[in-house]
Design an enzyme around this catalytic site. Structure first.
Site, PDB file in Angstrom:
ATOM      1  CG  ASN A 155      -2.361  -8.613  -3.666  1.00  0.00           C
ATOM      2  OD1 ASN A 155      -3.561  -8.219  -3.233  1.00  0.00           O
ATOM      3  ND2 ASN A 155      -1.922  -8.355  -5.004  1.00  0.00           N
ATOM      4  CG  HIS A 214      -6.052  -6.271  -4.687  1.00  0.00           C
ATOM      5  ND1 HIS A 214      -5.703  -7.008  -5.541  1.00  0.00           N
ATOM      6  CD2 HIS A 214      -7.454  -6.669  -4.191  1.00  0.00           C
ATOM      7  CE1 HIS A 214      -6.911  -7.650  -6.125  1.00  0.00           C
ATOM      8  NE2 HIS A 214      -7.652  -7.553  -5.169  1.00  0.00           N
ATOM      9  CD  GLU A 245      -2.664  -5.610  -7.740  1.00  0.00           C
ATOM     10  OE1 GLU A 245      -2.946  -6.135  -6.517  1.00  0.00           O
ATOM     11  OE2 GLU A 245      -3.236  -6.326  -8.449  1.00  0.00           O
ATOM     12  CG  ASP A 282     -11.832  -2.008  -9.078  1.00  0.00           C
ATOM     13  OD1 ASP A 282     -13.036  -2.418  -9.078  1.00  0.00           O
ATOM     14  OD2 ASP A 282     -11.170  -2.646  -8.317  1.00  0.00           O
TER      15      ASP A 282
HETATM   16  C1  F6R Z   1     -13.285  -5.501  -7.030  1.00  0.00           C
HETATM   17  C2  F6R Z   1     -12.223  -5.075  -6.247  1.00  0.00           C
HETATM   18  C3  F6R Z   1     -11.267  -6.180  -5.539  1.00  0.00           C
HETATM   19  C4  F6R Z   1     -11.787  -7.336  -5.021  1.00  0.00           C
HETATM   20  C5  F6R Z   1     -11.018  -8.251  -4.643  1.00  0.00           C
HETATM   21  C6  F6R Z   1     -11.585  -9.503  -3.817  1.00  0.00           C
HETATM   22  O1  F6R Z   1     -13.870  -4.402  -7.588  1.00  0.00           O
HETATM   23  O2  F6R Z   1     -11.824  -4.015  -6.083  1.00  0.00           O
HETATM   24  O3  F6R Z   1     -10.449  -5.466  -4.599  1.00  0.00           O
HETATM   25  O4  F6R Z   1     -12.616  -7.010  -3.999  1.00  0.00           O
HETATM   26  O5  F6R Z   1      -9.935  -8.724  -5.634  1.00  0.00           O
HETATM   27  O6  F6R Z   1     -12.127 -10.348  -5.132  1.00  0.00           O
HETATM   28  P1  F6R Z   1     -13.232 -11.516  -4.707  1.00  0.00           P
HETATM   29  O7  F6R Z   1     -14.273 -10.854  -4.055  1.00  0.00           O
HETATM   30  O8  F6R Z   1     -13.290 -12.078  -6.101  1.00  0.00           O
HETATM   31  O9  F6R Z   1     -12.271 -12.402  -3.894  1.00  0.00           O
END
Ligand code: F6R
Length: 247
Positions: A136, A138, A143, A67
């Site tokens: 959440n 995701h 989301e 992403d």
């Molecule tokens: C990042 C991504 C997100 C993160 C998720 C966890 O490329 O796709 O899904 O993996 O938000 O974020 P952290 O690792 O910062 O807790």
């Protein structure tokens, strides 16, 4: 889903690193799906270390990132382009042409999404996709509420995601409201998935993933339908299960 319990963040990173390096040794032209955020930083450090020690070359792998924020220039310190260069790509021998990231500044997002899907397809799909877990539920920036059949698309970031990610920005107002992400269907087409989970703040999300039902309201739950998922989680994220086993 196979669950690998590890002690802490460092052990999680080392375990993920070993799995990926072994895969590259098996398949030189591995197609690797990558994530950003706090979770994979230790993994990238470990892969850089192995490269610098001459234990591995990334010369033939192909990467696809999950992403990118919309409307952040590639050189913006909060863009995922910048993150990947700084934390991994600039330190190893992967050729630029083998690196794929979504363009958050594209003039035509529909085309950008379709072309990304096509590039993944032409690469033969992702061999191993690294994922982090959003509080959440995701995965990527898919989301809650995202269709399980979604492909690369533009999303409105959930207020909880913007709040969580504001730790990387000066102010919550600076966190983009939109992003572009691989869809759930793209992720599910990966041959293998490696989900990394660390820290107490992920405990509830991980418990819901393991014990809850499959629902679009909790995107990560779809991983239960994938044939080859390994969750590497530390004791803080798995606290109940670790205590039961005396770890
Ligand atoms: C990042 C991504 C997100 C993160 C998720 C966890 O490329 O796709 O899904 O993996 O938000 O974020 P952290 O690792 O910062 O807790």
């Amino acid at each position: 889903m196979k669950i690998v319990k590890v002690r802490d963040y460092e052990e999680m990173s080392q375990a993920a690193c070993k799995i990926i390096l072994d895969k590259i040794k098996d398949k030189k032209h591995l197609v690797l799906g990558l994530a950003t955020g706090s979770t994979p930083e230790g993994l990238y450090r470990c892969m850089i270390h192995a490269y610098k020690e001459g234990k591995i070359s990334f010369q033939h792998i192909v990467t696809f990132n999950l992403d990118e924020y919309l409307n952040l220039d590639q050189n913006h310190p909060n863009s995922y382009h910048y993150y990947m260069k700084k934390k991994f790509f600039n330190h190893v021998d992967i050729p630029k042409k083998n690196i794929h990231l979504l363009d958050g500044m594209a003039t035509n997002y529909i085309q950008e999404c379709q072309q990304y899907d096509e590039k993944i397809r032409r690469a033969g799909n992702i061999d191993i996709q690294v994922l982090g877990l959003g509080v959440n539920g995701h995965i990527g920036f898919n989301e809650p509420g995202t269709s399980f059949i979604s492909r690369t698309h533009v999303v409105h970031l959930d207020p909880t995601t913007r709040k969580t990610n504001s730790k990387f920005f000066r102010d919550i107002q600076d966190v983009p409201k939109k992003a572009i992400t691989m869809g759930i269907a793209n992720i599910m087409e990966s041959k293998e998935i490696l989900l990394l989970v660390s820290g107490k703040k992920k405990e509830l999300a991980l418990a819901r993933l393991i014990n809850g039902e499959i629902s679009e309201q909790f995107p990560a739950s779809i991983l239960k339908k994938h044939q080859n998922v390994t969750i590497i989680a530390d004791c803080a994220a798995l606290s109940k299960m670790c205590k039961e086993n005396g770890n």
